[in-house]
Design a protein around this motif. Structure first.
Motif, PDB file in Angstrom:
ATOM      1  N   TRP A 125     -14.946 -20.524 -16.511  1.00 36.55           N
ATOM      2  CA  TRP A 125     -14.554 -21.035 -15.191  1.00 36.55           C
ATOM      3  C   TRP A 125     -15.330 -22.302 -14.820  1.00 36.55           C
ATOM      4  O   TRP A 125     -15.169 -22.815 -13.713  1.00 36.55           O
ATOM      5  CB  TRP A 125     -14.829 -19.980 -14.111  1.00 36.55           C
ATOM      6  N   VAL A 126     -16.155 -22.787 -15.711  1.00 35.63           N
ATOM      7  CA  VAL A 126     -17.079 -23.873 -15.368  1.00 35.63           C
ATOM      8  C   VAL A 126     -16.895 -25.052 -16.313  1.00 35.63           C
ATOM      9  O   VAL A 126     -16.691 -24.880 -17.520  1.00 35.63           O
ATOM     10  CB  VAL A 126     -18.537 -23.369 -15.425  1.00 35.63           C
ATOM     11  N   ASP A 127     -16.961 -26.245 -15.747  1.00 36.20           N
ATOM     12  CA  ASP A 127     -16.947 -27.479 -16.522  1.00 36.20           C
ATOM     13  C   ASP A 127     -17.934 -28.421 -15.852  1.00 36.20           C
ATOM     14  O   ASP A 127     -17.641 -29.019 -14.813  1.00 36.20           O
ATOM     15  CB  ASP A 127     -15.542 -28.080 -16.542  1.00 36.20           C
ATOM     16  N   GLY A 128     -19.128 -28.519 -16.417  1.00 37.62           N
ATOM     17  CA  GLY A 128     -20.149 -29.401 -15.854  1.00 37.62           C
ATOM     18  C   GLY A 128     -20.544 -28.999 -14.452  1.00 37.62           C
ATOM     19  O   GLY A 128     -21.081 -27.917 -14.222  1.00 37.62           O
ATOM     20  N   HIS A 129     -20.234 -29.843 -13.482  1.00 35.16           N
ATOM     21  CA  HIS A 129     -20.607 -29.602 -12.095  1.00 35.16           C
ATOM     22  C   HIS A 129     -19.478 -28.958 -11.294  1.00 35.16           C
ATOM     23  O   HIS A 129     -19.536 -28.933 -10.057  1.00 35.16           O
ATOM     24  CB  HIS A 129     -21.014 -30.924 -11.425  1.00 35.16           C
ATOM     25  N   LEU A 132     -14.625 -22.826 -10.875  1.00 37.17           N
ATOM     26  CA  LEU A 132     -13.469 -22.203 -10.246  1.00 37.17           C
ATOM     27  C   LEU A 132     -13.875 -20.854  -9.671  1.00 37.17           C
ATOM     28  O   LEU A 132     -14.770 -20.182 -10.196  1.00 37.17           O
ATOM     29  CB  LEU A 132     -12.359 -21.978 -11.275  1.00 37.17           C
ATOM     30  N   LEU A 133     -13.195 -20.435  -8.602  1.00 37.02           N
ATOM     31  CA  LEU A 133     -13.355 -19.063  -8.123  1.00 37.02           C
ATOM     32  C   LEU A 133     -12.037 -18.630  -7.482  1.00 37.02           C
ATOM     33  O   LEU A 133     -11.135 -19.434  -7.256  1.00 37.02           O
ATOM     34  CB  LEU A 133     -14.536 -18.910  -7.168  1.00 37.02           C
ATOM     35  N   GLY A 134     -11.930 -17.346  -7.207  1.00 37.67           N
ATOM     36  CA  GLY A 134     -10.704 -16.814  -6.621  1.00 37.67           C
ATOM     37  C   GLY A 134      -9.512 -16.979  -7.550  1.00 37.67           C
ATOM     38  O   GLY A 134      -9.641 -16.955  -8.774  1.00 37.67           O
ATOM     39  N   GLN A 150     -11.803  -9.948  -4.919  1.00 33.50           N
ATOM     40  CA  GLN A 150     -12.564 -10.543  -6.010  1.00 33.50           C
ATOM     41  C   GLN A 150     -13.009 -11.954  -5.666  1.00 33.50           C
ATOM     42  O   GLN A 150     -14.078 -12.397  -6.079  1.00 33.50           O
ATOM     43  CB  GLN A 150     -11.736 -10.546  -7.294  1.00 33.50           C
ATOM     44  N   ALA A 151     -12.205 -12.681  -4.887  1.00 28.92           N
ATOM     45  CA  ALA A 151     -12.621 -14.023  -4.470  1.00 28.92           C
ATOM     46  C   ALA A 151     -13.898 -13.956  -3.631  1.00 28.92           C
ATOM     47  O   ALA A 151     -14.777 -14.824  -3.740  1.00 28.92           O
ATOM     48  CB  ALA A 151     -11.500 -14.697  -3.682  1.00 28.92           C
ATOM     49  N   ILE A 152     -13.992 -12.929  -2.795  1.00 28.20           N
ATOM     50  CA  ILE A 152     -15.207 -12.755  -1.983  1.00 28.20           C
ATOM     51  C   ILE A 152     -16.399 -12.435  -2.881  1.00 28.20           C
ATOM     52  O   ILE A 152     -17.497 -12.987  -2.712  1.00 28.20           O
ATOM     53  CB  ILE A 152     -14.994 -11.643  -0.937  1.00 28.20           C
ATOM     54  N   VAL A 153     -16.175 -11.543  -3.872  1.00 32.55           N
ATOM     55  CA  VAL A 153     -17.244 -11.227  -4.822  1.00 32.55           C
ATOM     56  C   VAL A 153     -17.673 -12.492  -5.566  1.00 32.55           C
ATOM     57  O   VAL A 153     -18.875 -12.754  -5.742  1.00 32.55           O
ATOM     58  CB  VAL A 153     -16.786 -10.140  -5.808  1.00 32.55           C
ATOM     59  N   ASP A 154     -16.698 -13.289  -6.008  1.00 33.19           N
ATOM     60  CA  ASP A 154     -17.031 -14.544  -6.699  1.00 33.19           C
ATOM     61  C   ASP A 154     -17.982 -15.394  -5.859  1.00 33.19           C
ATOM     62  O   ASP A 154     -18.994 -15.902  -6.362  1.00 33.19           O
ATOM     63  CB  ASP A 154     -15.765 -15.365  -6.959  1.00 33.19           C
ATOM     64  N   LEU A 179     -19.445 -13.099 -14.526  1.00 35.55           N
ATOM     65  CA  LEU A 179     -18.139 -12.601 -14.105  1.00 35.55           C
ATOM     66  C   LEU A 179     -16.967 -12.895 -15.030  1.00 35.55           C
ATOM     67  O   LEU A 179     -16.029 -12.098 -15.102  1.00 35.55           O
ATOM     68  CB  LEU A 179     -17.798 -13.161 -12.712  1.00 35.55           C
ATOM     69  N   CYS A 180     -16.961 -14.026 -15.697  1.00 33.89           N
ATOM     70  CA  CYS A 180     -15.726 -14.487 -16.336  1.00 33.89           C
ATOM     71  C   CYS A 180     -15.158 -13.473 -17.325  1.00 33.89           C
ATOM     72  O   CYS A 180     -13.960 -13.143 -17.269  1.00 33.89           O
ATOM     73  CB  CYS A 180     -15.963 -15.827 -17.028  1.00 33.89           C
TER      74      CYS A 180
END
Length: 255
Positions: A125-129, A132-134, A150-154, A179-180
């Protein structure tokens, strides 16, 4: 942009019609009810407290069927307002005494149609800076009521990562590692049956007709099935209630 080679939106053939109707909550007064089979069902639950004068709450309902998806989704819109006559015939005769489905459907002021869609999980879910969530990270079938939660947990886990690592790429990586993988597995689990797998078991064993549910699926088997789903989805009540706060009250990131 982050995953340009990702496959298109996935539609398995399920179509949902959603609306709200005033009604008397059933069982506990806050119960989530699913009636029917894996491919033809109604789900309902209250989303307001009962009115003291009438005893009626706002009942959120979803009526759903599964059709052949070989030609893909042909309606164009991903949600659109429809008429009751467009779908009510699928639920004729669904009056169980304690639940009159045709009457509930007629009681909605407006109804919207949605295909049940998701996307294949992505490896990160991550690319550098950027993180993503939700739904941007893990859009999933709404069969376990866990997309929004799950968005809240994220967000909480991301916040906790920033408390530990500062507002840095390391915080994003820690969030991703936490999480991912697990939530990607949940996306695929929901694509199957999610908690509604119990309806599938009833259908397989007796065609949905029985006098005593204990003779079809004993309580211990039902409880074990739901416990497995709750654990996978992070809904295990005892575990949640016993866990410390994801972010301690009053915690702040140092300036």
């Amino acid at each position: 942009q982050m995953h340009p080679q990702q496959p298109p939106i996935q539609w398995g053939g399920a179509i949902m019609w959603r609306g709200t109707t005033p009604g008397v909550p059933v069982r506990s007064g806050a119960s989530f009810v699913g009636v029917g089979s894996l491919r033809h069902r109604v789900v309902l639950y209250p989303i307001s407290p009962p009115d003291p004068a009438t005893g009626l709450a706002t009942i959120n309902w979803i009526a759903e069927i599964t059709v052949d998806n070989a030609e893909g989704w042909t309606q164009g819109d991903w949600n659109r307002r429809v008429e009751l006559s467009d779908f009510a015939h699928h639920f004729e005769g669904w009056d169980f005494g304690w639940l009159d489905v045709p009457s509930m459907l007629r009681g909605a002021k407006e109804v919207f149609e949605y295909p049940m869609i998701d996307r294949d999980p992505v490896p990160t879910w991550v690319d550098g800076h950027v993180a993503l969530l939700g739904d941007a990270a893990h859009v999933m079938y709404p069969v376990g009521s866990n997309g929004a939660s799950q968005a809240i947990v994220d967000a909480r886990v991301l916040g906790a990562s920033m408390l530990s690592h500062g507002v840095t790429p390391a915080a994003l990586r820690a969030y991703d590692e936490r999480l991912c993988a697990d939530i990607s597995a949940l996306v695929l689990r929901n694509r199957g049956a999610g908690p509604f797998g119990l309806l599938g078991l009833v259908d397989e064993r007796c065609g949905g007709v029985f006098d005593d549910i204990e003779q079809v699926i004993p309580a211990v088997e039902r409880e074990a099935y739901m416990a497995r789903y709750k654990a996978a989805a992070g809904f295990a009540i005892e575990t949640l209630n016993a866990a410390p706060s994801t972010i301690a009250p009053g915690a702040r990131i140092a300036a």
